[in-house]
Design an enzyme around this catalytic site. Structure first.
Site, PDB file in Angstrom:
ATOM      1  CB  CYS A  79      -7.486  16.514 -13.595  1.00  0.00           C
ATOM      2  SG  CYS A  79      -5.936  15.761 -13.094  1.00  0.00           S
TER       3      CYS A  79
HETATM    4  N1  LIG Z   1      -2.193  13.473 -14.344  1.00  0.00           N
HETATM    5  C1  LIG Z   1      -2.296  14.694 -13.879  1.00  0.00           C
HETATM    6  O1  LIG Z   1      -2.034  15.654 -14.583  1.00  0.00           O
HETATM    7  C2  LIG Z   1      -2.729  14.950 -12.441  1.00  0.00           C
HETATM    8  C3  LIG Z   1      -2.586  16.259 -11.932  1.00  0.00           C
HETATM    9  C4  LIG Z   1      -2.930  16.511 -10.610  1.00  0.00           C
HETATM   10  C5  LIG Z   1      -3.456  15.485  -9.827  1.00  0.00           C
HETATM   11  N2  LIG Z   1      -3.621  14.234 -10.342  1.00  0.00           N
HETATM   12  C6  LIG Z   1      -4.132  13.192  -9.456  1.00  0.00           C
HETATM   13  O2  LIG Z   1      -3.047  12.360  -9.055  1.00  0.00           O
HETATM   14  C7  LIG Z   1      -3.513  11.005  -8.899  1.00  0.00           C
HETATM   15  C8  LIG Z   1      -2.702  10.075  -9.781  1.00  0.00           C
HETATM   16  O3  LIG Z   1      -2.924  10.453 -11.118  1.00  0.00           O
HETATM   17  P1  LIG Z   1      -1.968   9.993 -12.298  1.00  0.00           P
HETATM   18  O4  LIG Z   1      -2.356  10.820 -13.470  1.00  0.00           O
HETATM   19  O5  LIG Z   1      -0.569   9.972 -11.858  1.00  0.00           O
HETATM   20  O6  LIG Z   1      -2.482   8.508 -12.509  1.00  0.00           O
HETATM   21  P2  LIG Z   1      -1.712   7.347 -13.338  1.00  0.00           P
HETATM   22  O7  LIG Z   1      -2.773   6.398 -13.739  1.00  0.00           O
HETATM   23  O8  LIG Z   1      -0.829   7.959 -14.363  1.00  0.00           O
HETATM   24  O9  LIG Z   1      -0.766   6.680 -12.262  1.00  0.00           O
HETATM   25  C9  LIG Z   1      -1.249   6.002 -11.161  1.00  0.00           C
HETATM   26  C10 LIG Z   1      -0.337   4.811 -10.926  1.00  0.00           C
HETATM   27  O10 LIG Z   1      -0.792   4.166  -9.735  1.00  0.00           O
HETATM   28  C11 LIG Z   1      -0.694   2.786  -9.935  1.00  0.00           C
HETATM   29  N3  LIG Z   1      -1.600   2.146  -8.982  1.00  0.00           N
HETATM   30  C12 LIG Z   1      -2.923   1.966  -9.065  1.00  0.00           C
HETATM   31  N4  LIG Z   1      -3.385   1.390  -7.953  1.00  0.00           N
HETATM   32  C13 LIG Z   1      -2.319   1.210  -7.140  1.00  0.00           C
HETATM   33  C14 LIG Z   1      -2.151   0.662  -5.857  1.00  0.00           C
HETATM   34  N5  LIG Z   1      -3.193   0.183  -5.183  1.00  0.00           N
HETATM   35  N6  LIG Z   1      -0.907   0.616  -5.361  1.00  0.00           N
HETATM   36  C15 LIG Z   1       0.148   1.101  -6.050  1.00  0.00           C
HETATM   37  N7  LIG Z   1       0.055   1.642  -7.275  1.00  0.00           N
HETATM   38  C16 LIG Z   1      -1.181   1.703  -7.801  1.00  0.00           C
HETATM   39  C17 LIG Z   1      -1.041   2.555 -11.375  1.00  0.00           C
HETATM   40  O11 LIG Z   1      -0.516   1.340 -11.853  1.00  0.00           O
HETATM   41  C18 LIG Z   1      -0.380   3.775 -12.021  1.00  0.00           C
HETATM   42  O12 LIG Z   1       0.945   3.482 -12.426  1.00  0.00           O
HETATM   43  C19 LIG Z   1      -5.002  11.035  -9.212  1.00  0.00           C
HETATM   44  O13 LIG Z   1      -5.726  11.234  -8.037  1.00  0.00           O
HETATM   45  C20 LIG Z   1      -5.131  12.267 -10.102  1.00  0.00           C
HETATM   46  O14 LIG Z   1      -6.427  12.804 -10.054  1.00  0.00           O
HETATM   47  C21 LIG Z   1      -3.247  13.937 -11.629  1.00  0.00           C
END
Ligand SMILES: NC(=O)c1ccc[n+]([C@@H]2O[C@H](COP(=O)([O-])OP(=O)(O)OC[C@H]3O[C@@H](n4cnc5c(N)ncnc54)[C@H](O)[C@@H]3O)[C@@H](O)[C@H]2O)c1
Length: 441
Positions: A275
């Site tokens: 993030c």
């Molecule tokens: N990790 C955090 O603390 C956090 C906090 C707030 C917001 N976010 C936001 O949330 C979003 C997700 O982050 P995250 O940390 O969960 O990421 P992550 O990488 O942990 O998880 C994302 C998942 O999406 C899957 N994926 C990728 N492309 C895909 C597709 N086309 N179809 C289906 N699945 C797909 C991946 O395999 C993965 O399992 C991002 O935009 C991030 O900025 C993350």
């Protein structure tokens, strides 16, 4: 007048709606579990087949989620997971939690968001709600996602609903989870916003509706830019106070006793995670289209990305003073996850620190209770295994460099057995004996 969205409204109210979660990572999996625990049937989707497979076997792959939580929901059919996107039609609501990284040129990479929208579009049916959760620049929901979805022939606001609701997940924080964190909700129309609020009301303490999806997208960026800029500020002050022989940690602790108008932020070896190092640059990119330069964000990025080099410089100086040098020195890096008590190494400053150390000829080892192996990541290629943390492994090192302050580590023992400790997190603050061996960086 009744519309197809009324049916969805009733199913959400009765909790008979099926909730689809696309992207089962750090954000998607906790959401899937919360909805399932609130009594909904949840179907998770991920292109990485290993994740649905693990969930179907009742296994968690995230450190702060016990497998027992997953297996309890899977065995009662509350939670299922798949990589078969033809099943999207089974869901009444689709929550999109896919990654939003930067390209190698530092620009938004929305391929997962647009790819997911393109996967949903031909499978959309009337009466479905789609909510984008991924962090992104203001305008994404309206300008990118909406046209792709409507390309399938259904109209947002009448046939389907589209909302944006950013996540405030703080991995490793035992005090705050989805359930007790207020959740911003927005929609492309009033009906879309109302349905998005209805979706989240049963699983969060409070929903906070905002007027447009742009406001919700911008609010999420403000939250992360606020952190990035304030962390850069204390990082700069740390370097300034280091030169003056003043302990920045003591300064922050002292200033933090002011009961109003001051929020403490803490310095460190650089930003990490999915993030804070990334999201601000989504706004920087978008602002260019408005002929606007986000100078605070750029400056914060400059200061924060220079921190790993600063840490290595401090380590080098500490070795110099002891008549040693970095080249050939055995450096034991303690903690490689980007933050305390998580196993997440995405954008971790430790990777950059390790890479600089290796380039400068140091002999590197590491210990991280949550990261047993370091192999290939987005920018780096290592082939290292976590070395057990023992008096012998500590004694073998010329210096121990604390990059991540996991709470399970005994810092008293680290200082006792190490020849030199360079501490980027003030992890050794309570250690009394052997302080002369500790250098803060
Ligand atoms: N990790 C955090 O603390 C956090 C906090 C707030 C917001 N976010 C936001 O949330 C979003 C997700 O982050 P995250 O940390 O969960 O990421 P992550 O990488 O942990 O998880 C994302 C998942 O999406 C899957 N994926 C990728 N492309 C895909 C597709 N086309 N179809 C289906 N699945 C797909 C991946 O395999 C993965 O399992 C991002 O935009 C991030 O900025 C993350």
């Amino acid at each position: 007048m009744t519309t197809v969205l009324d049916g969805l409204r009733s199913r959400l109210r009765e909790r008979s709606a099926v909730i689809g979660v696309i992207g089962l990572g750090y954000v998607g999996l906790p959401q899937a579990l919360s909805f399932a625990e609130a009594g909904y049937r949840v179907l998770g989707f991920d292109i990485d087949a290993a994740k649905p497979e693990a969930l179907r076997a009742g296994r968690s792959y995230l450190l702060d989620i016990p497998s027992s939580r997953v297996s309890a929901l899977v065995s009662t059919d509350r939670l299922a997971a798949t990589s078969d996107f033809d099943r999207l039609g089974e869901c009444d609501a689709l929550i999109v939690c896919v990654p939003t990284p930067l390209t190698e040129y530092g620009e938004p990479d929305l391929s997962a968001v647009s790819g997911t929208a393109s996967t949903i579009a031909p499978r959309l049916r009337r009466g479905q709600l789609i909510v984008l959760v991924s962090t992104t620049y203001p305008g994404t929901t309206e300008e990118l996602v909406r046209p792709i979805l409507e390309g399938g022939g259904l109209a947002v606001g009448t046939d389907i609903a589209l909302g944006y609701s950013p996540e405030r997940e703080d991995p490793g924080n035992p005090r705050f989870a989805l359930e007790n964190t207020p959740k911003l909700v927005s929609g492309c129309t009033d009906a879309c916003r109302e349905l998005t609020a209805l979706l989240y009301e049963p699983v969060v303490a409070k929903v906070v509706p905002v007027s447009t999806t742009r406001v919700a997208e911008a609010s999420k960026l403000l939250e992360n830019i606020y952190r990035a800029v304030n962390i850069a500020l204390v990082n700069e002050l740390k370097m300034c106070f280091d030169r003056m022989g003043i302990d920045v940690w003591e300064v922050i602790g002292a200033a933090g006793t002011k009961p109003f108008g001051f929020t403490p932020f803490y310095p460190g070896p650089g930003l990490g995670g999915h993030c804070i190092p990334i999201d601000p640059f989504y706004l920087t990119w978008k602002a260019r289209a408005f002929d606007f330069h986000t100078r605070f964000i750029e400056l914060a990025g400059e200061v924060n990305t220079a921190m790993p080099d600063y840490v290595v410089t401090r380590l080098h100086e500490a070795l110099d003073v002891r008549g040693s040098t970095l080249h050939g020195a055995r450096i034991f890096v303690l903690g490689v996850a980007y933050k305390r008590d998580t196993s997440d190494i995405r954008e971790s400053p430790a990777l950059r620190v390790l890479s600089i150390l290796a380039r400068r000829g140091a002999v590197i080892t590491y210990h991280d209770p949550h990261v047993p192996r370091l192999g290939r990541s987005r920018h780096y290629q290592f082939d290292l295994e976590s070395t057990p943390l023992t008096p012998e492994s500590l004694r073998r090192a010329d210096a121990v460099l604390i990059v991540t302050d996991h709470s399970s580590v005994d810092y008293q023992s680290v200082v006792q057995h190490a020849a030199l400790v360079v501490d980027t997190r003030n992890a050794t603050r309570d250690v009394r004996d052997g302080r002369e061996k500790v250098v803060k960086a």
